[in-house]
Scaffold this motif. Structure first.
Motif, PDB file in Angstrom:
ATOM      1  N   LEU A 134      30.863  80.213 -12.527  1.00 60.68           N
ATOM      2  CA  LEU A 134      30.955  81.575 -13.073  1.00 60.68           C
ATOM      3  C   LEU A 134      32.081  81.653 -14.108  1.00 60.68           C
ATOM      4  O   LEU A 134      31.931  82.236 -15.181  1.00 60.68           O
ATOM      5  N   LEU A 135      33.195  81.025 -13.752  1.00 60.84           N
ATOM      6  CA  LEU A 135      34.345  81.031 -14.656  1.00 60.84           C
ATOM      7  C   LEU A 135      33.972  80.321 -15.957  1.00 60.84           C
ATOM      8  O   LEU A 135      34.319  80.776 -17.057  1.00 60.84           O
ATOM      9  N   ASN A 136      33.241  79.216 -15.829  1.00 59.19           N
ATOM     10  CA  ASN A 136      32.812  78.455 -17.001  1.00 59.19           C
ATOM     11  C   ASN A 136      31.952  79.335 -17.918  1.00 59.19           C
ATOM     12  O   ASN A 136      32.165  79.372 -19.130  1.00 59.19           O
ATOM     13  N   ASP A 137      31.003  80.063 -17.318  1.00 53.82           N
ATOM     14  CA  ASP A 137      30.126  80.928 -18.119  1.00 53.82           C
ATOM     15  C   ASP A 137      30.953  81.988 -18.835  1.00 53.82           C
ATOM     16  O   ASP A 137      30.768  82.240 -20.029  1.00 53.82           O
ATOM     17  N   ALA A 138      31.879  82.598 -18.086  1.00 52.35           N
ATOM     18  CA  ALA A 138      32.695  83.667 -18.675  1.00 52.35           C
ATOM     19  C   ALA A 138      33.542  83.123 -19.832  1.00 52.35           C
ATOM     20  O   ALA A 138      33.649  83.760 -20.888  1.00 52.35           O
ATOM     21  N   LEU A 139      34.093  81.938 -19.655  1.00 47.93           N
ATOM     22  CA  LEU A 139      34.938  81.352 -20.702  1.00 47.93           C
ATOM     23  C   LEU A 139      34.119  80.991 -21.928  1.00 47.93           C
ATOM     24  O   LEU A 139      34.534  81.238 -23.061  1.00 47.93           O
ATOM     25  N   LEU A 140      32.946  80.407 -21.679  1.00 48.25           N
ATOM     26  CA  LEU A 140      32.071  80.034 -22.804  1.00 48.25           C
ATOM     27  C   LEU A 140      31.765  81.253 -23.655  1.00 48.25           C
ATOM     28  O   LEU A 140      31.829  81.203 -24.884  1.00 48.25           O
ATOM     29  N   GLU A 141      31.471  82.347 -22.971  1.00 49.26           N
ATOM     30  CA  GLU A 141      31.142  83.588 -23.675  1.00 49.26           C
ATOM     31  C   GLU A 141      32.322  84.041 -24.540  1.00 49.26           C
ATOM     32  O   GLU A 141      32.171  84.346 -25.708  1.00 49.26           O
ATOM     33  N   THR A 142      33.509  84.040 -23.931  1.00 51.86           N
ATOM     34  CA  THR A 142      34.695  84.497 -24.678  1.00 51.86           C
ATOM     35  C   THR A 142      35.005  83.555 -25.836  1.00 51.86           C
ATOM     36  O   THR A 142      35.251  84.011 -26.956  1.00 51.86           O
ATOM     37  N   THR A 143      35.018  82.255 -25.551  1.00 48.77           N
ATOM     38  CA  THR A 143      35.435  81.343 -26.627  1.00 48.77           C
ATOM     39  C   THR A 143      34.406  81.339 -27.745  1.00 48.77           C
ATOM     40  O   THR A 143      34.767  81.251 -28.912  1.00 48.77           O
ATOM     41  N   GLN A 144      33.097  81.477 -27.403  1.00 46.38           N
ATOM     42  CA  GLN A 144      32.093  81.505 -28.461  1.00 46.38           C
ATOM     43  C   GLN A 144      32.210  82.775 -29.278  1.00 46.38           C
ATOM     44  O   GLN A 144      32.117  82.756 -30.496  1.00 46.38           O
ATOM     45  N   ALA A 145      32.486  83.891 -28.580  1.00 45.69           N
ATOM     46  CA  ALA A 145      32.623  85.169 -29.288  1.00 45.69           C
ATOM     47  C   ALA A 145      33.796  85.117 -30.262  1.00 45.69           C
ATOM     48  O   ALA A 145      33.752  85.683 -31.344  1.00 45.69           O
ATOM     49  N   HIS A 146      34.871  84.431 -29.888  1.00 40.46           N
ATOM     50  CA  HIS A 146      36.048  84.391 -30.753  1.00 40.46           C
ATOM     51  C   HIS A 146      36.096  83.138 -31.608  1.00 40.46           C
ATOM     52  O   HIS A 146      37.022  82.940 -32.371  1.00 40.46           O
ATOM     53  N   GLY A 147      35.081  82.263 -31.455  1.00 39.46           N
ATOM     54  CA  GLY A 147      35.069  81.020 -32.231  1.00 39.46           C
ATOM     55  C   GLY A 147      36.284  80.162 -31.994  1.00 39.46           C
ATOM     56  O   GLY A 147      36.798  79.504 -32.876  1.00 39.46           O
ATOM     57  N   GLN A 148      36.807  80.173 -30.736  1.00 39.13           N
ATOM     58  CA  GLN A 148      38.081  79.511 -30.472  1.00 39.13           C
ATOM     59  C   GLN A 148      37.950  78.021 -30.209  1.00 39.13           C
ATOM     60  O   GLN A 148      38.813  77.251 -30.578  1.00 39.13           O
ATOM     61  N   GLY A 149      36.868  77.615 -29.543  1.00 37.24           N
ATOM     62  CA  GLY A 149      36.728  76.213 -29.183  1.00 37.24           C
ATOM     63  C   GLY A 149      37.796  75.753 -28.225  1.00 37.24           C
ATOM     64  O   GLY A 149      38.291  74.639 -28.307  1.00 37.24           O
ATOM     65  N   ARG A 150      38.214  76.631 -27.314  1.00 36.84           N
ATOM     66  CA  ARG A 150      39.212  76.221 -26.330  1.00 36.84           C
ATOM     67  C   ARG A 150      38.539  75.782 -25.046  1.00 36.84           C
ATOM     68  O   ARG A 150      37.424  76.212 -24.736  1.00 36.84           O
ATOM     69  N   PHE A 151      39.226  74.930 -24.291  1.00 36.64           N
ATOM     70  CA  PHE A 151      38.686  74.509 -23.009  1.00 36.64           C
ATOM     71  C   PHE A 151      39.834  74.338 -22.026  1.00 36.64           C
ATOM     72  O   PHE A 151      41.007  74.436 -22.413  1.00 36.64           O
ATOM     73  N   ALA A 152      39.464  74.137 -20.761  1.00 32.83           N
ATOM     74  CA  ALA A 152      40.490  74.038 -19.729  1.00 32.83           C
ATOM     75  C   ALA A 152      40.080  73.019 -18.691  1.00 32.83           C
ATOM     76  O   ALA A 152      38.896  72.707 -18.532  1.00 32.83           O
ATOM     77  N   THR A 153      41.076  72.476 -17.994  1.00 34.71           N
ATOM     78  CA  THR A 153      40.803  71.704 -16.791  1.00 34.71           C
ATOM     79  C   THR A 153      41.396  72.491 -15.636  1.00 34.71           C
ATOM     80  O   THR A 153      42.388  73.199 -15.807  1.00 34.71           O
TER      81      THR A 153
END
Lengths: 345, 585
Positions: free
Chosen positions: B407-426
Motif C-alpha cells: 500500500l505504501l509503495n502504491d501511495a509513494l508511486l502516485e506521489t512521486t509520479q505526480a511530482h515527477g520526483q523519481g524518488r525511492f526508499a528502502t
C-alpha cells in the motif's frame, strides 16, 4: 528488592547500588535512589555521592578487565535512567538563565556531564543537555537559535583536545562563555589553561563558576605559539602512513600478529591509531605528560588483559624512528618509552 | 668663522644668508649646512645688518642667546612670545623653563604649548637655544594615532559583532564592546516589539571587565530622547539627555551634572533596529571625532543586530519545519523496550534521509519501521516526512506488514509520479506482538533495506533473512516477509547503510561493513535497547574518526519481559567476546 532502600546512609546504599548495576537491574537501582530522596537525602548528594562514585567504579572494573564493555555500557545506561528519575522526582524550578551542557564531538562519556547538567538544574539553571558526541556545527546552530548564559563542555579523553579546542573557539565566536571539565583536560585542568578556557574540577565548582560571569569571561589567553612548528599538522597528515608502517613492522617482528583475526587486527589498528592521536594531542598542548600518562594507563589496561608491556614498546620505538625529524614528538615518545613499567632506558 | 661670531642672534644656519621668507617650508633646523656655504654673505654683511632682526622675526624658531655665564643676552620676538619669563640680562635658569636645562634636548609642554628646544654651542662658550612651537604637528600626529586607534577599535568591533547570530547575544556584545572605548555606561534599547522594548546595559567600575544586565520596558516608559532616537532622529541637546538617562536610573555611578552622553540610532532594514546611549564622565566630552566614532560603531552594531533578527525569524521557520521532519521517538508499547540513535550527515541541519518510528495498533501490537530515502539533506528529509505521513494513515487500514508495504509503495508511486520526483526508499516494516512469556513475535516485511540483526540470549548475533525490492519504483514490487521470535531479553536491531558504509579505518576509506557490526554487538545481550543503539552509533562514529558520513539511524526493539520490566540476568555473561585491546575508558 526494593524494600531494603529505606536508608539515608549513602555508604550502605552504595554497595547495594553497585550490586544493582552488576545485575543490570534498572528498576532496583532507580527505587534505591528514589528511596534515598524520600528519606530526605538531598538530590545533589544522591547524584554526586552515589551515582558518580559508582560510575567511577564501573570504569575501574572495566579497566581491571572484570567487566566487559557490554556490562559497562549497561551499567552506564542504568545510571543515566537513575539520573533522569532523580531529576524528574525533584522537579526544580528554573530561576536562572539557560546553560547548554554537551560532550565534545567524538566523546561518548555522557554520564559525568549529565551529572553536571542535573546539578546545575537543581541549582536553578535552565539546562539543555545535548548529549554525547555533539558535532560543533550542531552546537553552534543551537547557540545561534537559543541564547545561552554559558556552555559547559566535557572531554574525558585528552586525545580529543585538538577537537575540543576547535569547539571552544566556535562557542567563543558566538560570544558565549565556555567552561570545560572532565579528565581530558588533565587532573588539575592544566590543558584547559593551555587552551585558554575556564575549567572546573567537579559539578559544584562548575556551578559556582557559571554563577560568576566575570570569572567565566576572565579566561586566560591560550598559549599555543608552539603550534607554529607544524608538528601537530604533520602528525595528523601522516597518521595513516604511521599506522601502516607500525603494523608492518609488528607483523615482521611478532609472528603471532600475522595470524590475527579481523577483529584482533581492527583492535590493533585502533590501538596504534590511539597512540598517534595521544601523541598528536601531547604535541598540540606541548606537554609530554599527556602522553606518558596515556602510556602508563594503556600498559595497565593491556596488562590486566594479559598483554605484555613489550607490545607497547614496539610501536613507540617505531614511531620514534619514523618521527626523528620532529623534535617535540620524538622527545615525547622517548619520555613515553621511559614511562613504561620495567623500562630501564 | 660663521656669522654668529659677528651677530649674537645668528642661528648658525647657513640658510639665513638668503634673506627670504618665500621658502619657509624648506627650512629645516636639523640640517646643518657646512660653514663653507657662507662666504658669499661676507661682502653684503654691512648692508644686511639691519635686516637680521626682520629675518629673525619671521623665523619659526625662537632664539635665546646666553653668554658664557648662562646670562640671557638676546631673546628673539618668537622666543619672547613662547617664553615670556625669559628676560635678557638674567640667568636663563632663573626663568624656570623646564625644557631649557643643559644637555637635555627634546620636547616639553610649556604654557599649554608643545615646544621643542635644542642647544647649539657658539664661540666664546656662549650658546643659543632654538625653541620651536610644535603644538600643531604634535596634534596632527596625535590625531593620526587617534584615527588609527579608532580604526583598530572598529576592526575589532566588526570582527566580534559578525559572529553572534542570536539577537540577545548580539545585543549584549554591542554594549560590552562599547565599554570602555566609547562609554563608561552603554545602554542599548531595541525597537519595541508588541509594545515592549528590551534593553541591555554594560557598566564598568574601575578597570574590570564590564558587567552586562538587561531588562524590558513598556513602550510608554521610554525617555523621550530614546523614543525620538527610535524614529531615526539623533538628539543633540546633550544636557537634558543626561538628565533623562539619570532620572530613568540608567547610569549607575554617573551623576547628571558631571556626565556627558550621546544617543545614536542603530540603522536597521528600514526603521532603526534600536538606539544606543553612551555616557561617560564629563572629563572626556564627546567631541566631533568621538561622535563620528559612535556613529560608525552604531552602523556596525545595527547591521549585526539586523542580521541576527533576520536569522532568528528564518530559524524559527526552519525549526518548525525541521521539527516536523525529525524522526519521532517510538511510542511506548507493552513488552517492547525501544532504543534509537540518529545522526544526520549534515550536523548543522539535524535532519536527513533516514527515518524510523512506530505506531500502536488497536490489538496491543506495534507497527515499527526504519528506512532510508534516496538523496540527502532537506529534500530527502521532506520525502521522509511524506513517507511517515503515508504510514501514519495507512497503518489504520492494514496491519499485515507485507500488505502495508505494498500500500505504501502504491501511495509513494502516485506521489512521486505526480511530482515527477523519481524518488525511492528502502525500508523494513514490521509488527511486534507481545507474547505471554514476555517475548515478542516480530513479523517483518522487507523493502530492499539492509536485513535486521537479532541479538540472541546466548550473545550470538543472527542476520534475519529478509529481502525485497526498493519501494516507490515499480507498481508491484517483490516484498520479502519473515517472522522472528524474540525470547525475553533478546533484541532485534534495524539500521541504515550509514552504519555499514561508514568509511574509516587506517586510511579513512575502508567500509565499516556488516561483519564489524556483528562483532560489536556479539555478547551485548545484557544491554538495554537504548544502550545498544548508542553502542552502534558510537562504534560507527569511532570508525569514522570525525570523517564525513551518510545519515545514520538505528532502531532497536528488545523483548522487555513480563510486567514491563527488563528480565534480570541471574548468570554472568561469558567473557572473551570483549574488545581486549580497546582503549576506551
Amino acid at each position: 528488592m526494593t524494600a531494603a532502600t529505606a536508608t539515608t546512609d549513602l555508604g550502605e546504599a552504595y554497595s547495594g547500588y553497585l550490586d544493582h548495576l552488576a545485575e543490570a537491574d534498572e528498576y532496583a537501582a532507580t527505587d534505591l535512589a528514589i528511596g534515598l530522596l524520600d528519606a530526605g537525602v538531598p538530590a545533589e548528594r544522591v547524584l554526586l555521592d552515589l551515582v558518580a562514585p559508582a560510575q567511577a567504579e564501573v570504569g575501574e572494573r572495566w579497566a581491571r578487565n572484570e567487566w566487559s564493555v557490554a556490562q559497562e555500557h549497561a551499567a552506564t545506561h542504568i545510571s543515566e535512567q537513575v539520573v533522569a528519575a532523580v531529576s524528574a522526582h525533584v522537579k526544580p524550578r528554573p530561576t536562572g538563565g539557560r546553560v547548554v551542557v554537551a560532550c565534545m564531538d567524538g566523546e561518548w562519556h555522557a554520564l559525568p556531564p549529565r551529572l553536571v547538567a542535573e546539578v546545575l538544574r537543581l541549582r536553578g539553571w535552565q539546562v539543555t543537555f545535548l548529549g554525547a558526541s555533539v558535532p560543533a556545527a550542531h552546537l553552534v546552530s543551537y547557540l545561534h537559535r537559543y541564547d545561552a548564559h554559558a556552555v559547559a563542555l566535557a572531554c574525558a579523553l585528552p586525545m580529543r583536545l585538538p577537537y575540543a579546542h576547535r569547539m571552544i573557539e566556535a562557542c567563543r565566536r558566538s560570544d558565549v562563555p565556555v567552561v570545560v571539565g572532565g579528565r581530558g583536560f588533565g587532573a588539575d585542568g592544566r590543558w584547559a589553561r593551555r587552551l585558554g578556557v575556564a575549567w572546573a574540577p567537579d559539578a559544584p565548582s562548575a556551578a559556582e563558576l557559571i554563577a560568576d560571569e566575570r570569572a567565566l569571561r576572565a579566561a586566560p589567553p591560550a598559549r599555543l605559539a608552539h603550534l607554529a612548528d607544524d608538528e601537530y599538522a604533520s602528525l595528523v597528515r601522516r597518521r595513516g602512513e604511521l599506522i601502516d608502517s607500525a603494523l608492518a613492522e609488528l607483523r615482521e617482528r611478532v609472528p603471532s600478529a600475522r595470524a590475527y583475526t579481523a577483529a584482533q587486527l581492527d583492535a590493533t589498528v585502533s590501538d596504534l591509531g590511539h597512540i598517534v592521536d595521544f601523541l598528536a594531542a601531547a604535541v598540540y598542548v606541548d606537554d609530554a605528560s599527556l602522553f606518558t600518562e596515556f602510556v602508563e594507563w594503556l600498559s595497565g589496561i593491556l596488562g590486566s588483559r594479559g598483554v605484555p608491556a613489550g607490545a607497547v614498546v614496539l610501536p613507540l620505538e617505531h614511531y620514534a624512528a619514523a618521527l626523528r625529524d620532529f623534535p617535540r614528538a620524538a622527545r615525547t615518545l622517548a619520555l613515553g618509552c621511559a614511562a613504561l613499567p620495567g623500562a630501564s632506558r | 668663522m660663521t656669522a654668529s661670531d659677528v651677530r649674537d642672534f645668528d642661528p648658525g644656519d647657513g640658510r639665513l644668508s638668503t634673506p627670504s621668507t618665500t621658502r619657509p617650508s624648506a627650512w629645516s633646523a636639523d640640517v646643518r649646512r657646512p660653514t663653507a656655504a657662507l662666504p658669499p654673505l661676507a661682502p653684503d654683511r654691512g648692508q644686511a645688518t639691519p635686516d637680521w632682526f626682520e629675518v629673525v622675526e619671521h623665523f619659526r624658531e625662537g632664539l635665546v642667546v646666553c653668554d658664557a655665564d648662562g646670562v640671557v643676552r638676546h631673546v628673539s620676538p618668537v622666543a619672547e612670545r613662547l617664553l615670556p619669563e625669559v628676560t635678557p640680562g638674567e640667568l636663563l635658569s632663573a626663568a624656570g623653563v623646564p625644557g631649557l636645562s643643559q644637555g637635555v634636548p627634546g620636547g616639553f609642554t610649556h604654557r599649554e604649548r608643545r615646544l621643542t628646544a635644542r642647544q647649539v654651542p657658539l664661540s666664546g662658550a656662549r650658546c643659543c637655544w632654538y625653541v620651536e612651537d610644535v603644538t600643531d604637528s604634535v596634534s596632527r600626529a596625535d590625531a593620526l594615532l587617534a584615527e588609527r586607534a579608532r580604526s583598530a577599535f572598529l576592526a575589532v568591533v566588526g570582527d566580534k559583532l559578525g559572529n553572534p547570530l542570536h539577537p540577545d547575544r548580539a545585543a549584549a556584545a554591542v554594549v560590552r564592546l562599547a565599554v570602555p572605548t566609547l562609554a563608561e555606561v552603554a545602554v542599548l534599547v531595541l525597537a519595541p516589539r508588541g509594545g515592549r522594548a528590551r534593553w541591555w546595559r554594560a557598566t564598568r567600575t574601575d578597570d574590570e571587565a564590564p558587567t552586562v544586565d538587561s531588562g524590558v520596558l513598556g513602550g510608554g516608559e521610554l525617555p523621550s530622547a530614546i523614543a525620538d532616537g527610535l524614529t531615526g532622529a539623533e538628539p543633540h541637546a546633550v544636557d537634558w539627555l543626561v538628565e533623562q538617562a539619570v532620572d530613568a536610573g540608567w547610569l549607575p555611578g554617573l551623576a547628571g551634572t558631571e556626565s556627558a552622553a550621546r544617543v545614536v540610532p542603530l540603522p536597521g532594514r528600514d526603521a532603526p533596529v534600536g538606539v544606543l546611549l553612551v555616557a561617560r564622565r564629563a572629563t572626556r566630552w564627546y567631541d566631533d571625532d568621538d561622535v563620528e566614532l559612535v556613529r560608525a560603531f552604531a552602523a556596525r552594531a545595527g547591521a549585526a543586530l539586523t542580521t541576527a533578527l533576520l536569522y532568528r525569524d528564518q530559524a524559527e521557520v526552519a525549526d518548525t519545519l525541521q521539527a516536523s521532519l525529525l524522526p519521532v521517538e517510538p511510542v511506548e508499547a507493552t513488552g517492547v523496550q525501544w532504543g534509537t540513535a540518529y545522526r544526520p550527515a549534515q550536523a548543522g541541519l539535524r535532519i536527513g534521509g533516514d527515518f524510523y518510528g512506530s505506531h500502536r495498533l488497536t490489538d496491543g501490537g506495534s507497527v515499527f519501521f526504519l528506512g532510508d530515502v534516496s538523496g540527502k539533506g532537506v529534500e530527502a528529509a521532506v520525502f521522509t516526512g511524506q513517507l511517515r505521513q503515508c504510514l501514519q494513515a495507512l497503518h489504520r487500514l492494514e496491519s499485515n506488514p507485507a500488505r502495508l508495504l505494498r500500500l505504501l509503495n502504491d501511495a509513494l508511486l502516485e506521489t512521486t509520479q505526480a511530482h515527477g520526483q523519481g524518488r525511492f526508499a528502502t525500508i523494513v516494516l514490521g509488527v511486534a506482538r507481545p507474547e505471554r512469556d514476555g517475548g515478542l513475535t516480530l513479523t517483518m516485511a522487507g523493502g530492499g533495506h539492509l536485513p535486521p540483526l537479532v541479538l540472541r540470549a546466548s550473545g550470538e548475533v543472527e542476520t534475519v533473512p529478509l529481502r525485497g525490492m526498493l519501494i516507490g519504483v515499480v507498481p508491484d514490487p517483490r516484498v520479502g516477509e519473515v517472522t522472528v521470535r524474540l525470547a525475553p531479553g533478546e533484541t532485534c536491531l534495524l539500521y541504515s547503510d550509514g552504519v555499514t558504509e561508514a568509511r574509516g579505518g587506517r586510511r579513512g576509506d575502508e567500509l565499516f561493513g556488516p561483519e564489524r557490526l556483528v562483532t560489536a554487538l556479539t555478547g551485548c545481550q545484557r544491554m538495554p535497547a537504548p544502550a545498544l543503539a548508542e553502542r552502534v552509533e558510537q562504534v560507527t562514529c569511532d570508525w569514522l574518526a570525525q570523517g564525513d558520513h551518510d545519515d545514520i539511524a538505528v532502531l532497536a526493539l528488545r523483548a522487555a519481559g513480563v510486567s514491563g520490566r527488563s528480565v534480570r540476568h541471574l548468570h554472568s555473561v561469558p567473557a572473551g567476546i570483549d574488545q581486549t585491546e580497546e582503549t576506551d575508558a
